[in-house]
Design a protein around this motif. Structure first.
Motif, PDB file in Angstrom:
ATOM      1  N   VAL A  46      64.236  29.712  66.457  1.00 39.18           N
ATOM      2  CA  VAL A  46      63.047  29.841  65.608  1.00 39.18           C
ATOM      3  C   VAL A  46      62.062  30.829  66.232  1.00 39.18           C
ATOM      4  CG1 VAL A  46      61.008  28.604  64.764  1.00 39.18           C
ATOM      5  CG2 VAL A  46      63.261  27.573  64.517  1.00 39.18           C
ATOM      6  N   LEU A  47      61.839  30.721  67.526  1.00 37.52           N
ATOM      7  CA  LEU A  47      60.875  31.595  68.183  1.00 37.52           C
ATOM      8  C   LEU A  47      61.336  33.050  68.237  1.00 37.52           C
ATOM      9  CD1 LEU A  47      59.757  29.269  71.108  1.00 37.52           C
ATOM     10  CD2 LEU A  47      58.411  29.919  69.108  1.00 37.52           C
ATOM     11  N   LEU A  48      62.629  33.256  68.414  1.00 37.47           N
ATOM     12  CA  LEU A  48      63.142  34.624  68.500  1.00 37.47           C
ATOM     13  C   LEU A  48      63.248  35.302  67.140  1.00 37.47           C
ATOM     14  CD1 LEU A  48      65.944  34.209  71.185  1.00 37.47           C
ATOM     15  CD2 LEU A  48      63.823  35.501  71.426  1.00 37.47           C
ATOM     16  N   GLU A  49      63.619  34.549  66.121  1.00 39.39           N
ATOM     17  CA  GLU A  49      63.913  35.137  64.816  1.00 39.39           C
ATOM     18  C   GLU A  49      62.745  35.162  63.846  1.00 39.39           C
ATOM     19  OE1 GLU A  49      66.789  36.654  64.145  1.00 39.39           O
ATOM     20  OE2 GLU A  49      67.420  36.183  66.195  1.00 39.39           O
ATOM     21  N   HIS A  50      61.696  34.390  64.102  1.00 32.71           N
ATOM     22  CA  HIS A  50      60.596  34.270  63.142  1.00 32.71           C
ATOM     23  C   HIS A  50      59.256  34.477  63.838  1.00 32.71           C
ATOM     24  CE1 HIS A  50      63.402  32.804  60.102  1.00 32.71           C
ATOM     25  NE2 HIS A  50      63.958  32.142  61.093  1.00 32.71           N
ATOM     26  N   LYS A  51      58.786  35.701  63.816  1.00 30.43           N
ATOM     27  CA  LYS A  51      57.515  36.034  64.466  1.00 30.43           C
ATOM     28  C   LYS A  51      56.319  35.575  63.638  1.00 30.43           C
ATOM     29  CE  LYS A  51      59.435  37.883  67.992  1.00 30.43           C
ATOM     30  NZ  LYS A  51      59.561  37.107  69.204  1.00 30.43           N
ATOM     31  N   ASP A  52      56.481  35.509  62.321  1.00 25.17           N
ATOM     32  CA  ASP A  52      55.416  35.038  61.445  1.00 25.17           C
ATOM     33  C   ASP A  52      55.279  33.528  61.611  1.00 25.17           C
ATOM     34  OD1 ASP A  52      53.569  35.421  59.053  1.00 25.17           O
ATOM     35  OD2 ASP A  52      54.982  33.892  58.325  1.00 25.17           O
ATOM     36  N   THR A  53      54.067  33.057  61.868  1.00 27.68           N
ATOM     37  CA  THR A  53      53.826  31.645  62.148  1.00 27.68           C
ATOM     38  C   THR A  53      54.289  30.742  61.004  1.00 27.68           C
ATOM     39  OG1 THR A  53      51.925  32.264  63.479  1.00 27.68           O
ATOM     40  CG2 THR A  53      52.079  29.962  62.830  1.00 27.68           C
ATOM     41  N   GLU A  54      53.977  31.117  59.786  1.00 34.08           N
ATOM     42  CA  GLU A  54      54.362  30.295  58.631  1.00 34.08           C
ATOM     43  C   GLU A  54      55.880  30.237  58.489  1.00 34.08           C
ATOM     44  OE1 GLU A  54      53.633  30.297  53.853  1.00 34.08           O
ATOM     45  OE2 GLU A  54      51.947  30.900  55.138  1.00 34.08           O
ATOM     46  N   ASP A  55      56.539  31.381  58.631  1.00 30.13           N
ATOM     47  CA  ASP A  55      58.015  31.408  58.575  1.00 30.13           C
ATOM     48  C   ASP A  55      58.614  30.565  59.695  1.00 30.13           C
ATOM     49  OD1 ASP A  55      57.955  33.086  56.398  1.00 30.13           O
ATOM     50  OD2 ASP A  55      58.423  34.903  57.542  1.00 30.13           O
ATOM     51  N   ALA A  56      58.029  30.661  60.891  1.00 27.60           N
ATOM     52  CA  ALA A  56      58.528  29.889  62.038  1.00 27.60           C
ATOM     53  C   ALA A  56      58.401  28.396  61.757  1.00 27.60           C
ATOM     54  CB  ALA A  56      57.777  30.268  63.300  1.00 27.60           C
ATOM     55  N   GLN A  57      57.277  27.989  61.179  1.00 28.14           N
ATOM     56  CA  GLN A  57      57.084  26.570  60.873  1.00 28.14           C
ATOM     57  C   GLN A  57      58.107  26.083  59.849  1.00 28.14           C
ATOM     58  OE1 GLN A  57      53.039  25.610  59.839  1.00 28.14           O
ATOM     59  NE2 GLN A  57      52.266  26.312  61.816  1.00 28.14           N
ATOM     60  N   LYS A  58      58.327  26.878  58.800  1.00 29.38           N
ATOM     61  CA  LYS A  58      59.305  26.494  57.768  1.00 29.38           C
ATOM     62  C   LYS A  58      60.703  26.386  58.362  1.00 29.38           C
ATOM     63  CE  LYS A  58      56.831  28.425  53.821  1.00 29.38           C
ATOM     64  NZ  LYS A  58      56.784  29.501  52.839  1.00 29.38           N
ATOM     65  N   GLU A  59      61.058  27.361  59.189  1.00 31.69           N
ATOM     66  CA  GLU A  59      62.384  27.356  59.810  1.00 31.69           C
ATOM     67  C   GLU A  59      62.532  26.191  60.774  1.00 31.69           C
ATOM     68  OE1 GLU A  59      66.295  28.920  60.420  1.00 31.69           O
ATOM     69  OE2 GLU A  59      64.811  29.112  58.831  1.00 31.69           O
ATOM     70  N   PHE A  60      61.467  25.896  61.525  1.00 29.75           N
ATOM     71  CA  PHE A  60      61.517  24.766  62.455  1.00 29.75           C
ATOM     72  C   PHE A  60      61.741  23.464  61.701  1.00 29.75           C
ATOM     73  CE2 PHE A  60      59.565  21.271  64.795  1.00 29.75           C
ATOM     74  CZ  PHE A  60      60.222  21.382  66.008  1.00 29.75           C
ATOM     75  N   ILE A  61      61.010  23.277  60.603  1.00 30.01           N
ATOM     76  CA  ILE A  61      61.180  22.066  59.798  1.00 30.01           C
ATOM     77  C   ILE A  61      62.614  21.974  59.283  1.00 30.01           C
ATOM     78  CG2 ILE A  61      60.531  20.947  57.618  1.00 30.01           C
ATOM     79  CD1 ILE A  61      57.662  21.980  58.152  1.00 30.01           C
ATOM     80  N   LYS A  62      63.126  23.077  58.772  1.00 34.37           N
ATOM     81  CA  LYS A  62      64.493  23.107  58.239  1.00 34.37           C
ATOM     82  C   LYS A  62      65.516  22.716  59.315  1.00 34.37           C
ATOM     83  CE  LYS A  62      67.511  26.764  56.877  1.00 34.37           C
ATOM     84  NZ  LYS A  62      67.601  28.159  56.474  1.00 34.37           N
ATOM     85  N   VAL A  63      65.397  23.339  60.480  1.00 38.40           N
ATOM     86  CA  VAL A  63      66.340  23.072  61.568  1.00 38.40           C
ATOM     87  C   VAL A  63      66.159  21.648  62.091  1.00 38.40           C
ATOM     88  CG1 VAL A  63      66.921  23.737  63.931  1.00 38.40           C
ATOM     89  CG2 VAL A  63      66.590  25.492  62.207  1.00 38.40           C
ATOM     90  N   PHE A  64      64.914  21.206  62.238  1.00 36.87           N
ATOM     91  CA  PHE A  64      64.639  19.862  62.732  1.00 36.87           C
ATOM     92  C   PHE A  64      65.190  18.814  61.773  1.00 36.87           C
ATOM     93  CE2 PHE A  64      61.863  16.145  63.393  1.00 36.87           C
ATOM     94  CZ  PHE A  64      62.077  15.945  64.751  1.00 36.87           C
ATOM     95  N   LYS A  65      64.973  19.024  60.475  1.00 31.84           N
ATOM     96  CA  LYS A  65      65.512  18.095  59.470  1.00 31.84           C
ATOM     97  C   LYS A  65      67.040  18.043  59.540  1.00 31.84           C
ATOM     98  CE  LYS A  65      62.380  17.959  55.551  1.00 31.84           C
ATOM     99  NZ  LYS A  65      62.176  18.425  54.180  1.00 31.84           N
ATOM    100  N   MET A  66      67.653  19.212  59.649  1.00 37.10           N
ATOM    101  CA  MET A  66      69.110  19.277  59.706  1.00 37.10           C
ATOM    102  C   MET A  66      69.630  18.513  60.921  1.00 37.10           C
ATOM    103  SD  MET A  66      71.484  22.707  59.746  1.00 37.10           S
ATOM    104  CE  MET A  66      70.717  23.305  61.236  1.00 37.10           C
TER     105      MET A  66
END
Length: 196
Positions: free
Chosen positions: A164-184
């Motif tokens: 998430v930190l490497l691929e998503h520099k935009d804070t909002e995108d990083a948060q969405k991706e983190f939620i997605k990965v965490f949920k998975m």
């Protein structure tokens, strides 16, 4: 004059952080940091006695936040939750603003911490990992936090944060991706536990 000195200090920290992220702490060059900070190597040593002092300044805040994350989250470890309760909570997770403690995991300086091979900060990282493993074992009702399964889950979680930190520099995108990965990750654990 003091403002100018503080701005040089901040520029050194910014340049060092970029260099540590790009090449790792151990391979980062103080000469390159000086060049990127538009100052001299001697001037860096006027502000910081050595490279580890710079690292200490950079990691101070994320380490404090990790410590708070562990404290806050472990306070919730009062009772075990049923699998259905956990699934419901995970399904409802759609915005990190409701889960402030997880926002602490989206600090790119953690990438520096994850990659360290030397320095005293390895102990701080390992202490956090141990607490995380104990907490995962508690969630899964396992007595052995040194189980290979807990090691795999911990490595997977850290890899997810790294992604998430490497691929998503935009804070909002990083948060969405983190939620997605965490949920998975969590949904897989809960569903797997229900099958057992």
């Amino acid at each position: 004059m003091q403002t100018k000195k503080e701005s040089i200090r901040e520029e050194i920290l910014r340049a060092a952080q970029k260099e540590f992220l790009l090449h790792g702490y151990e391979a980062a060059s103080m000469r390159v940091i000086a060049k990127k900070a538009n100052t001299t190597l001697g001037n860096i040593y006027h502000y910081f006695p050595n490279k580890e002092a710079i690292l200490s300044e950079i990691l101070e805040e994320p380490l404090e936040k990790l410590s708070k994350l562990v404290e806050d989250h472990l306070e919730l470890q009062v009772r075990a939750y049923t699998m259905d309760e956990m699934l419901d909570a995970i399904r409802e997770m759609d915005d990190l603003s409701n889960y402030k403690e997880f926002q602490y995991m989206l600090d790119e300086r953690l990438l520096i911490l994850f990659e360290l091979r030397t320095t005293r900060f390895i102990e701080a990282r390992e202490a956090f990992v141990k607490k995380f493993k104990n907490h995962m074992a508690w969630h899964l009702g396992m007595e052995d936090s040194d189980s290979p399964y807990i090691d795999i889950l911990t490595s997977t979680f850290i890899s997810c944060i790294r992604h998430v930190l490497l691929e998503h520099k935009d804070t909002e995108d990083a948060q969405k991706e983190f939620i997605k990965v965490f949920k998975m990750l969590c949904t897989g654990l809960v569903v797997n536990e229900q099958k057992l």
